[in-house]
Design an enzyme around this catalytic site. Sequence first.
Site, PDB file in Angstrom:
ATOM      1  CG  ASP A 166      -2.030   0.977   1.197  1.00  0.00           C
ATOM      2  OD1 ASP A 166      -1.860   2.050   0.580  1.00  0.00           O
ATOM      3  OD2 ASP A 166      -3.084   0.693   1.784  1.00  0.00           O
ATOM      4  CD  GLU A 174     -18.437 -16.271  -1.463  1.00  0.00           C
ATOM      5  OE1 GLU A 174     -19.525 -15.925  -0.970  1.00  0.00           O
ATOM      6  OE2 GLU A 174     -17.331 -15.981  -0.962  1.00  0.00           O
ATOM      7  CD  GLU A 213     -16.738  -8.480   0.444  1.00  0.00           C
ATOM      8  OE1 GLU A 213     -17.976  -8.392   0.622  1.00  0.00           O
ATOM      9  OE2 GLU A 213     -15.914  -8.471   1.375  1.00  0.00           O
ATOM     10  CE  LYS A 223      -9.413 -10.176   7.829  1.00  0.00           C
ATOM     11  NZ  LYS A 223      -9.737  -8.848   8.396  1.00  0.00           N
TER      12      LYS A 223
END
Length: 427
Positions: free
Chosen positions: A154, A242, A319, A401
């Site tokens: 980042d 997904e 997403e 995570k």
Amino acid sequence: MLKVLKQLHLPLWLLLSCVLATLWVLLSPEAGLGRVSRLTNSWSDSTEDSSPEHVCNCSGILQGDVEALEQAKLLTITKEFHQRIHIPDESYVRATQDCRNFKLKRKYNTQPLSEEEEDLPLAYSIVVHQKVQSFERLLRSIYTPQNLYCIHVDKQAAASVTAAISAIASCFPNVFMVSRREEVVYASWSRVQADLNCMAHLYNVSSQWKYFINLCGQDFPLKTNLETVRMLRSLWGGNSLESEQMPSGKKHRVTVVHKIVNRAMEKTKEAKTPPPFNLPILSGSAYMVVSRGFIHSVLTDSRIQALMDWAKDTYSPDEFLWATIQRIPGVPGSNWPNSKYDMSDVNAIARLVKWEHHEGSQGSLQAVYPLCHGRHVRSVCVYGAGDLHWMIQQHHLFANKFDTDTDPIAIYCLEKYLRQKALADVH
């Protein structure tokens, strides 16, 4: 051996040929004593015997032994333990000034473990913004010389983080920093763009890799590289991610314009136009396991380019974007958009995630998975050592995570488990 050969009174040229042939057999990577013995010496089955975590009973933890888990829990709650395991960012900069010693000391795998793995190289995108220690352990756990690794740090990351990760990458010819970095804002387009930058970089730098996997700094593998390669071969060119019908509670994400205000996504009162080409918007996650052909379509298909332009002012486009592209006819490895082809995160192999609202006690028919043994962040379980017994029984390639600040023993024991499996496969 040389003495014995001399006694045979062979010509000098034949004598030298015998010696060279013998040395070639002994040192050949394909020989029984070659690849395996060198691996055993330089890439041992334990991660770091002198590390604070080594006192834990990893074997018991992986089997779900209550006593072993209690001992690990008592260790992780002590301040002294966390101070001992912490590695400052600056330490990586100093350590990588001698790359050979860094790779040896950190036990990186510096040669392909099998022809099977060498024949199917992979490309990874890793998006990071903090916790160099977690990133380095992730890289070490998935590193093989035939794969490619693109690192996106980042733009807003601390200077020490960028310097440390850049120093680590500089020690490996197949690990590189992405050519264009983004300022990543949670739930904004910038998260997608970070992966897109790595996709383009990876696609252009090599035509050899077969599959693309995207990761973040809090992921960790559940499979060895050989297991991953075999699972990818079983997809027969397909993808695994997904992709299912959009829940009604999330539809506002794509029907209303969102904007970044003070580094956070905010909903406006402006309605979104319908998606281009009447594409059905599917629900999914940021993580995927996709073929090189899929990446080619993402970078070149005009329908996908139009979809991405449309998605730039939506909420959390990561997403739904990949999930939607996976159902566009003609995209390599895609499935038809009919609901019969829906794929949940539980059935896909891309990522194992424990969502708090799907957890439940043992024996509950409504629970998708058992209770979290770590802690929750944004309704996602940050795993503890107690999750490992269940975790290693799942079919997913990676889990999310992990955090060394929450439970470093979970990472330590999982890494040790994977290394032992990899060595067993070589033998």
